[in-house]
Each structure stands twice: as structure tokens, then as C-alpha cells.
Write an enzyme that holds these catalytic residues in place. Structure first.
Site, PDB file in Angstrom:
ATOM      1  N   ASN A 121       0.825  -1.215   0.000  1.00  6.60           N
ATOM      2  CA  ASN A 121       0.000   0.000   0.000  1.00  6.60           C
ATOM      3  C   ASN A 121       0.858   1.264   0.000  1.00  6.60           C
ATOM      4  OD1 ASN A 121       0.946   0.092   2.622  1.00  6.60           O
ATOM      5  ND2 ASN A 121      -1.066   0.093   3.593  1.00  6.60           N
ATOM      6  N   SER A 150       4.111  -4.748   6.883  1.00  5.40           N
ATOM      7  CA  SER A 150       3.976  -4.202   8.236  1.00  5.40           C
ATOM      8  C   SER A 150       4.987  -3.089   8.424  1.00  5.40           C
ATOM      9  CB  SER A 150       4.237  -5.281   9.303  1.00  5.40           C
ATOM     10  OG  SER A 150       4.227  -4.694  10.605  1.00  5.40           O
ATOM     11  N   TYR A 169       3.315  -2.849  17.991  1.00  4.05           N
ATOM     12  CA  TYR A 169       4.085  -3.689  17.064  1.00  4.05           C
ATOM     13  C   TYR A 169       4.312  -5.076  17.665  1.00  4.05           C
ATOM     14  CZ  TYR A 169       7.888  -5.111  13.934  1.00  4.05           C
ATOM     15  OH  TYR A 169       8.685  -5.783  13.023  1.00  4.05           O
TER      16      TYR A 169
END
Length: 329
Positions: free
Chosen positions: A34, A77, A147
Site C-alpha cells: 500500500n 507491516s 508492534y
């Protein structure tokens, strides 16, 4: 016919190197990103190839891939403190919703899926070095917990799919990795130090510099991930370099490498920052016949040459590592 592999986070540091690895080994690669933290310049050299395609897509939304799919590598991520402190919700979502979507896709396609976990699942460890049997010491509600817990949940749901749906899954726990295509000053130690040295700035050390890290060169990391994917091992496995060094010692290595004469300045250590980080790679050695080959001296020379070749505009584009709101008071 070439095997087809989907790599999420394809425009990122590790994702782009994985694309290169699978292209070089004759796979048809579908890259997906993305671009929140990824950069198309990392994979632009692949765009003209017949066995590569790119999807600009957020994996936290439904993921559709037409045709057969043999393998999925989930590397989408944020992976640096700057990123997950700045976009905490997205970090949690890509580890939970994104992983769920990709596990569902793997089930639909009957594909083997490898999940990128991290040494951060061990938190600020109370055992040293860290083996896969250690359950970790993680503060679930600290700023960096977004995270750590995203990755811990990612491992849990992956093993649930493996056990309940008999899905072919693999989990790699990645320890500090470095090399070309890292983002300059993204909050991680190596690009931060090199960026400061190249700009003639003092090197910022958080804490007293006695905390340790173990740095693995990207080529070794990619080789370990590749071997894990094609192994029969389904539990998490550490991939990293066990050669440990203190942050203060490493800062001096950067000064020596760059030929600069920067001073070291010390600031408070961010909350829950790990004091020690060293992988136990016994399983990787015995099961995968893998261990790192590239010395830190050799790897850092290659990494420094990459950063030194950046344009002045890229060099001056700073991503400030400001943990002022997250310091333990």
C-alpha cells in the site's frame, strides 16, 4: 509452468529483496504494497519483467488474486519505531486483519504461507540469548506494544489456521537486519547512525549505549527465509546473526567506517526498549542448515556505499527519531 508467489510489503526493505530472490529462482512474483512505508524505487527494476506484477493494495482490506497461487510471504507491516509510533492503528490492523485476510487467501488457494514475525515478540528479554522456547517479556500497553502484540497475535492466528484448517504455514522470527534499501533515518540504528555521519551530525545514542543488538546482513536473512519456506518445519524459527555488539561500540564502528569524527550524544532510553538482543540460532543451523555468512565488516561496507550514493536531497530528508512522548518517566 512457473510457480506463483505473492509477496506482501513488496516495496519495502525485505520485501523487495525477496522479490529479487524469487524472480532469480524462476518464480512468477506478484508484489503487493500500500506504499505507506514502502517505496516503488525498490522494485522499479522489476516492472518490465514478464514474471512480475505489482498490486497497489492494502492487505487489511479483502485480498483477491486471480488464478493459482502456490506460496504467500506476508511481509506487509511497519517495522521501525518511527513508523509504528506514528501509525499505531495501521500497525495493529496489518498484523491482525491483514494476516487474517492472507491466511484466508492461502486456505482458498491451497497455498503455503510464510509469516514474517520478529524478535520483538520477546520484548525486553529476561533470558539471553533468546531461543524460540522463550515466551517473552512484553508490555502490552506501552507505545511499542502495538508492534510487539501485532506480531504475537500474528503468530497465534497463523498456528490456529495450521492446526484447525491444516494449512501449510511457516513463521520466521527476524532479528535486526540491515543492508541496501533501508530507509535512511527510519528510526533503526544503522540507517540513523549512517545518516547522521554522512550529514556531519553527532551520533545519537539512547540510553548509556550498553544495550546490545545483533545485526544480520540482508542477503543472509533472505537466504534463511527462503530455506524456511521450503522446509518442513512449522513452528517459529529465529533467523539472525548471533554476533552481539553494544550500541556504543557500534557507534564507534560507524565513525571508523565513515572516516568522520562525530561525537556521541546520549538521550533517555525509550520505554521498554530491549536491553539485550541476540538470537539463539541452533534450530536454524540444525533444521535449515543455515547460518549467516556475511561479516558485519563486509555487510556494513556495502550498506555504507549504498547510503553514500544517495542524492543530497535524499540525504537531507530526515525522519526524526523523536521518542520524547514515550520516555519512561
Amino acid at each position: 509452468m512457473a510457480k506463483r508467489v505473492l509477496i506482501t510489503g513488496a516495496a519495502g526493505f525485505l520485501g523487495s529483496h525477496l522479490c529479487d530472490k524469487f524472480i532469480a529462482n524462476g518464480f512468477y512474483v506478484i508484489g503487493m504494497d500500500n506504499l505507506i512505508t514502502g517505496d516503488l524505487k525498490n522494485i522499479e527494476h522489476l516492472f518490465g519483467l514478464e514474471n512480475f506484477e505489482f498490486h497497489h493494495h492494502d492487505v487489511t482490506k479483502f485480498v483477491h488474486i486471480g488464478g493459482d497461487l502456490d506460496y504467500i510471504l506476508h511481509f506487509a507491516s511497519p517495522a521501525s519505531p518511527i513508523d509504528y509510533l506514528k501509525i499505531p492503528i495501521q500497525t495493529l490492523k496489518v498484523g491482525s486483519l491483514g494476516t487474517h485476510n492472507l491466511l484466508g487467501l492461502a486456505k482458498e488457494k491451497d497455498a503455503r504461507i510464510l509469516i514474517a514475525s520478529t524478535s520483538e515478540v520477546y520484548g525486553d528479554p529476561l533470558v539471553h540469548p533468546q531461543s524460540e522456547e522463550y515466551f517473552g517479556n512484553v508490555n502490552t500497553i506501552s507505545p511499542r506494544g502495538v508492534y510487539d502484540e501485532a506480531k504475537r497475535f500474528q503468530e497465534s492466528i497463523t498456528m490456529a489456521y495450521h492446526r484447525f484448517h491444516r494449512l501449510e504455514t511457516r513463521i520466521v522470527r527476524i532479528f535486526n537486519t540491515y543492508g541496501p534499501r533501508m530507509r535512511l533515518n527510519d528510526g533503526r540504528v544503522i540507517p540513523a547512525f549512517i545518516g547522521q555521519a554522512l550529514r556531519g551530525e553527532n551520533l545519537t545514542i539512547f540510553g548509556d549505549g550498553s544495550q546490545t543488538r545483533s545485526f544480520c546482513y540482508v542477503d543472509d536473512q533472505i537466504d534463511g527465509i527462503y530455506k524456511l519456506l521450503f522446509s518442513d518445519y512449522t513452528n517459529p524459527i529465529n533467523i539472525g546473526n548471533p554476533h552481539e555488539i553494544t550500541i556504543k561500540e557500534f557507534a564507534q564502528e560507524i565513525v571508523n567506517l565513515t572516516g568522520t569524527n562525530q561525537k556521541m550524544i546520549f538521550k533517555e532510553l525509550p520505554q521498554d526498549d530491549p536491553k539485550q538482543r541476540k538470537p539463539d540460532i541452533t534450530k536454524a543451523k540444525n533444521i535449515l542448515n543455515w547460518e549467516p555468512k556475511v561479516s558485519r565488516e563486509e555487510g556494513m561496507k556495502k550498506t555504507y556505499e549504498y547510503f553514500k550514493a544517495l542524492s543530497p536531497q535524499e540525504l537531507e530528508k530526515k525522519e526524526h527519531k523523536d521518542f520524547s512522548n514515550h520516555i519512561r518517566k
